[in-house]
Design a protein around this motif. Structure first.
Motif, PDB file in Angstrom:
ATOM      1  N   LEU A 190      46.110 -11.588 -36.756  1.00  0.00           N
ATOM      2  CA  LEU A 190      45.184 -12.181 -37.726  1.00  0.00           C
ATOM      3  C   LEU A 190      45.263 -13.706 -37.626  1.00  0.00           C
ATOM      4  O   LEU A 190      46.319 -14.261 -37.321  1.00  0.00           O
ATOM      5  CB  LEU A 190      45.558 -11.740 -39.140  1.00  0.00           C
ATOM      6  CG  LEU A 190      45.581 -10.228 -39.392  1.00  0.00           C
ATOM      7  CD1 LEU A 190      46.192  -9.922 -40.756  1.00  0.00           C
ATOM      8  CD2 LEU A 190      44.193  -9.642 -39.314  1.00  0.00           C
ATOM      9  N   ALA A 191      44.157 -14.358 -37.906  1.00  0.00           N
ATOM     10  CA  ALA A 191      44.126 -15.824 -37.835  1.00  0.00           C
ATOM     11  C   ALA A 191      44.979 -16.449 -38.924  1.00  0.00           C
ATOM     12  O   ALA A 191      45.387 -17.602 -38.815  1.00  0.00           O
ATOM     13  CB  ALA A 191      42.685 -16.322 -37.936  1.00  0.00           C
ATOM     14  N   TYR A 192      45.222 -15.709 -39.990  1.00  0.00           N
ATOM     15  CA  TYR A 192      46.128 -16.152 -41.064  1.00  0.00           C
ATOM     16  C   TYR A 192      46.698 -14.898 -41.695  1.00  0.00           C
ATOM     17  O   TYR A 192      46.070 -13.831 -41.631  1.00  0.00           O
ATOM     18  CB  TYR A 192      45.371 -16.995 -42.102  1.00  0.00           C
ATOM     19  CG  TYR A 192      44.124 -16.350 -42.638  1.00  0.00           C
ATOM     20  CD1 TYR A 192      44.188 -15.517 -43.751  1.00  0.00           C
ATOM     21  CD2 TYR A 192      42.886 -16.526 -42.020  1.00  0.00           C
ATOM     22  CE1 TYR A 192      43.045 -14.896 -44.235  1.00  0.00           C
ATOM     23  CE2 TYR A 192      41.747 -15.909 -42.500  1.00  0.00           C
ATOM     24  CZ  TYR A 192      41.832 -15.096 -43.611  1.00  0.00           C
ATOM     25  OH  TYR A 192      40.713 -14.478 -44.097  1.00  0.00           O
TER      26      TYR A 192
ATOM     27  N   PRO B 223      49.507 -17.967 -36.465  1.00  0.00           N
ATOM     28  CA  PRO B 223      48.401 -17.991 -37.420  1.00  0.00           C
ATOM     29  C   PRO B 223      48.608 -19.052 -38.487  1.00  0.00           C
ATOM     30  O   PRO B 223      49.726 -19.447 -38.781  1.00  0.00           O
ATOM     31  CB  PRO B 223      48.463 -16.596 -38.028  1.00  0.00           C
ATOM     32  CG  PRO B 223      49.874 -16.172 -37.849  1.00  0.00           C
ATOM     33  CD  PRO B 223      50.355 -16.811 -36.588  1.00  0.00           C
ATOM     34  N   ALA B 224      47.489 -19.466 -39.060  1.00  0.00           N
ATOM     35  CA  ALA B 224      47.557 -20.472 -40.110  1.00  0.00           C
ATOM     36  C   ALA B 224      48.136 -19.849 -41.373  1.00  0.00           C
ATOM     37  O   ALA B 224      47.883 -18.696 -41.678  1.00  0.00           O
ATOM     38  CB  ALA B 224      46.166 -21.000 -40.401  1.00  0.00           C
TER      39      ALA B 224
ATOM     40  N   LEU C 116      37.239 -12.278 -42.274  1.00  0.00           N
ATOM     41  CA  LEU C 116      37.820 -11.187 -41.491  1.00  0.00           C
ATOM     42  C   LEU C 116      39.022 -11.640 -40.659  1.00  0.00           C
ATOM     43  O   LEU C 116      39.467 -10.913 -39.779  1.00  0.00           O
ATOM     44  CB  LEU C 116      36.750 -10.577 -40.575  1.00  0.00           C
ATOM     45  CG  LEU C 116      35.629  -9.830 -41.289  1.00  0.00           C
ATOM     46  CD1 LEU C 116      34.538  -9.432 -40.315  1.00  0.00           C
ATOM     47  CD2 LEU C 116      36.175  -8.594 -41.988  1.00  0.00           C
ATOM     48  N   ALA C 117      39.511 -12.844 -40.912  1.00  0.00           N
ATOM     49  CA  ALA C 117      40.704 -13.387 -40.225  1.00  0.00           C
ATOM     50  C   ALA C 117      40.519 -13.468 -38.713  1.00  0.00           C
ATOM     51  O   ALA C 117      41.483 -13.357 -37.960  1.00  0.00           O
ATOM     52  CB  ALA C 117      41.947 -12.579 -40.582  1.00  0.00           C
ATOM     53  N   LEU C 118      39.273 -13.641 -38.265  1.00  0.00           N
ATOM     54  CA  LEU C 118      39.027 -13.844 -36.838  1.00  0.00           C
ATOM     55  C   LEU C 118      39.239 -15.312 -36.491  1.00  0.00           C
ATOM     56  O   LEU C 118      39.707 -15.653 -35.406  1.00  0.00           O
ATOM     57  CB  LEU C 118      37.596 -13.423 -36.472  1.00  0.00           C
ATOM     58  CG  LEU C 118      37.265 -11.955 -36.675  1.00  0.00           C
ATOM     59  CD1 LEU C 118      35.783 -11.709 -36.446  1.00  0.00           C
ATOM     60  CD2 LEU C 118      38.081 -11.090 -35.737  1.00  0.00           C
ATOM     61  N   ILE C 119      38.856 -16.186 -37.403  1.00  0.00           N
ATOM     62  CA  ILE C 119      39.095 -17.627 -37.245  1.00  0.00           C
ATOM     63  C   ILE C 119      39.766 -18.134 -38.528  1.00  0.00           C
ATOM     64  O   ILE C 119      39.571 -17.558 -39.594  1.00  0.00           O
ATOM     65  CB  ILE C 119      37.791 -18.419 -36.946  1.00  0.00           C
ATOM     66  CG1 ILE C 119      36.728 -18.151 -38.012  1.00  0.00           C
ATOM     67  CG2 ILE C 119      37.262 -18.118 -35.567  1.00  0.00           C
ATOM     68  CD1 ILE C 119      35.523 -19.052 -37.911  1.00  0.00           C
ATOM     69  N   PRO C 120      40.571 -19.199 -38.420  1.00  0.00           N
ATOM     70  CA  PRO C 120      41.312 -19.646 -39.602  1.00  0.00           C
ATOM     71  C   PRO C 120      40.467 -20.470 -40.565  1.00  0.00           C
ATOM     72  O   PRO C 120      39.488 -21.105 -40.168  1.00  0.00           O
ATOM     73  CB  PRO C 120      42.433 -20.493 -38.995  1.00  0.00           C
ATOM     74  CG  PRO C 120      41.891 -20.970 -37.703  1.00  0.00           C
ATOM     75  CD  PRO C 120      40.933 -19.933 -37.209  1.00  0.00           C
ATOM     76  N   TYR C 121      40.863 -20.447 -41.829  1.00  0.00           N
ATOM     77  CA  TYR C 121      40.272 -21.349 -42.814  1.00  0.00           C
ATOM     78  C   TYR C 121      40.815 -22.762 -42.578  1.00  0.00           C
ATOM     79  O   TYR C 121      40.109 -23.742 -42.746  1.00  0.00           O
ATOM     80  CB  TYR C 121      40.658 -20.931 -44.234  1.00  0.00           C
ATOM     81  CG  TYR C 121      39.891 -19.751 -44.783  1.00  0.00           C
ATOM     82  CD1 TYR C 121      38.639 -19.928 -45.349  1.00  0.00           C
ATOM     83  CD2 TYR C 121      40.420 -18.481 -44.758  1.00  0.00           C
ATOM     84  CE1 TYR C 121      37.934 -18.859 -45.874  1.00  0.00           C
ATOM     85  CE2 TYR C 121      39.729 -17.405 -45.285  1.00  0.00           C
ATOM     86  CZ  TYR C 121      38.483 -17.597 -45.836  1.00  0.00           C
ATOM     87  OH  TYR C 121      37.790 -16.542 -46.352  1.00  0.00           O
ATOM     88  N   LEU C 122      42.089 -22.822 -42.229  1.00  0.00           N
ATOM     89  CA  LEU C 122      42.797 -24.099 -42.074  1.00  0.00           C
ATOM     90  C   LEU C 122      43.590 -24.070 -40.772  1.00  0.00           C
ATOM     91  O   LEU C 122      43.978 -22.993 -40.324  1.00  0.00           O
ATOM     92  CB  LEU C 122      43.797 -24.282 -43.223  1.00  0.00           C
ATOM     93  CG  LEU C 122      43.267 -24.399 -44.638  1.00  0.00           C
ATOM     94  CD1 LEU C 122      44.408 -24.284 -45.620  1.00  0.00           C
ATOM     95  CD2 LEU C 122      42.555 -25.722 -44.808  1.00  0.00           C
ATOM     96  N   PRO C 123      43.866 -25.246 -40.190  1.00  0.00           N
ATOM     97  CA  PRO C 123      44.714 -25.244 -38.999  1.00  0.00           C
ATOM     98  C   PRO C 123      46.157 -24.862 -39.353  1.00  0.00           C
ATOM     99  O   PRO C 123      46.539 -24.895 -40.524  1.00  0.00           O
ATOM    100  CB  PRO C 123      44.623 -26.684 -38.499  1.00  0.00           C
ATOM    101  CG  PRO C 123      44.222 -27.478 -39.682  1.00  0.00           C
ATOM    102  CD  PRO C 123      43.386 -26.579 -40.526  1.00  0.00           C
ATOM    103  N   ASP C 124      46.939 -24.528 -38.328  1.00  0.00           N
ATOM    104  CA  ASP C 124      48.320 -24.054 -38.522  1.00  0.00           C
ATOM    105  C   ASP C 124      49.176 -25.029 -39.308  1.00  0.00           C
ATOM    106  O   ASP C 124      50.002 -24.645 -40.114  1.00  0.00           O
ATOM    107  CB  ASP C 124      48.988 -23.829 -37.162  1.00  0.00           C
ATOM    108  CG  ASP C 124      48.316 -22.713 -36.413  1.00  0.00           C
ATOM    109  OD1 ASP C 124      47.520 -21.998 -37.041  1.00  0.00           O
ATOM    110  OD2 ASP C 124      48.578 -22.568 -35.212  1.00  0.00           O
ATOM    111  N   HIS C 125      48.979 -26.315 -39.039  1.00  0.00           N
ATOM    112  CA  HIS C 125      49.893 -27.318 -39.588  1.00  0.00           C
ATOM    113  C   HIS C 125      49.497 -27.791 -40.983  1.00  0.00           C
ATOM    114  O   HIS C 125      50.157 -28.642 -41.561  1.00  0.00           O
ATOM    115  CB  HIS C 125      49.964 -28.526 -38.654  1.00  0.00           C
ATOM    116  CG  HIS C 125      48.630 -29.145 -38.402  1.00  0.00           C
ATOM    117  ND1 HIS C 125      48.028 -29.956 -39.316  1.00  0.00           N
ATOM    118  CD2 HIS C 125      47.767 -29.035 -37.357  1.00  0.00           C
ATOM    119  CE1 HIS C 125      46.856 -30.334 -38.833  1.00  0.00           C
ATOM    120  NE2 HIS C 125      46.668 -29.791 -37.653  1.00  0.00           N
TER     121      HIS C 125
END
Lengths: 145, 74
Positions: free
Chosen positions: A49-51, A128-129, B63-72
């Motif tokens: 998952l992306a997060y 993931p974020a 759907l958690a395919l791309i993030p809302y925020l970057p990792d950091h």
């Protein structure tokens, strides 16, 4: 009058396959009478998952395409929301024809990963974020443009 | 001296492709490294497709395919 819909379900990746089939069958039963004939099921498998969603880092993606009466979606969404193993559900009306090949993004469960002994550069996906507990309440049916 | 800039064209109109919220790589292409939707003045997307793209990106995030925020970020 029936309309065509597409639903994306994300299940907990730790679920056993038989349990997953059982849960999916129950949800399918809420949508259509004969799931084998009138529903197309695409399994994307387990993906990172992306997060994290509820401390889960991976999820099993399943895409359903079907024609059904709009009234039946209410019961389906109620069942899906009650199930804690369903991390996410999104239903879209009048979906476009999709040509996405999800195989490239599929990840194996962490238990099967063996230690890397080769000298080749690692191509692991980024972590993931980490997001806050704020999640959008976007579980309703949306109109496809 | 006048600087000439090539006119940007809409990727979706030109290639006649539909916008799919499940296409993670396409969604990635139209967001910046902070996860924000790129404006159409940068990408050249037409107004109609920009609206569809914004909806697709928001669905992809859900759907958690791309993030809302970057990792950091957190």
């Amino acid at each position: 009058m029936p309309r065509s819909y597409e639903t994306v379900l994300i299940f907990d990746s730790t679920l056993e396959e038989s349990v997953l089939e059982q849960k999916l069958g129950r949800l399918q039963g809420a949508l259509v009478d004969d799931a084998d004939e009138s529903m197309t099921v695409t399994q994307w498998g387990t993906r990172k998952l992306a997060y994290p969603i509820g401390k889960k880092e991976q999820g099993t993606y399943i895409i359903l395409r079907y024609d059904t009466e709009p009234d039946r979606l209410v019961e389906f969404e109620r069942l899906a929301k009650l199930d804690e193993q369903v991390l996410r559900q999104l239903t879209v009306v009048d979906p476009i024809e999709s040509t996405i090949e999800p195989a490239a993004a599929t990840v194996e469960p962490a238990a099967t990963v063996e230690p890397v002994t080769t000298t080749e550069p690692a191509t692991t996906p980024s972590e993931p974020a980490v997001t806050s507990a704020k999640e959008p309440a976007e579980t309703g049916v949306e109109e496809e443009k | 001296m006048t600087a000439y800039r090539r006119k940007k064209t809409c990727h979706f109109c030109e290639n006649k492709v539909a916008i799919d919220y499940k296409d993670q790589h396409m969604l990635d292409r139209f967001t910046n490294d902070r996860g924000k939707i790129l404006p159409r003045r940068v990408t050249g997307t037409c107004a109609s497709h920009q609206r569809q793209l914004a909806t697709a990106i928001k669905r992809g995030r859900f759907l958690a395919l791309i993030p809302y925020l970057p990792d950091h970020a957190l």
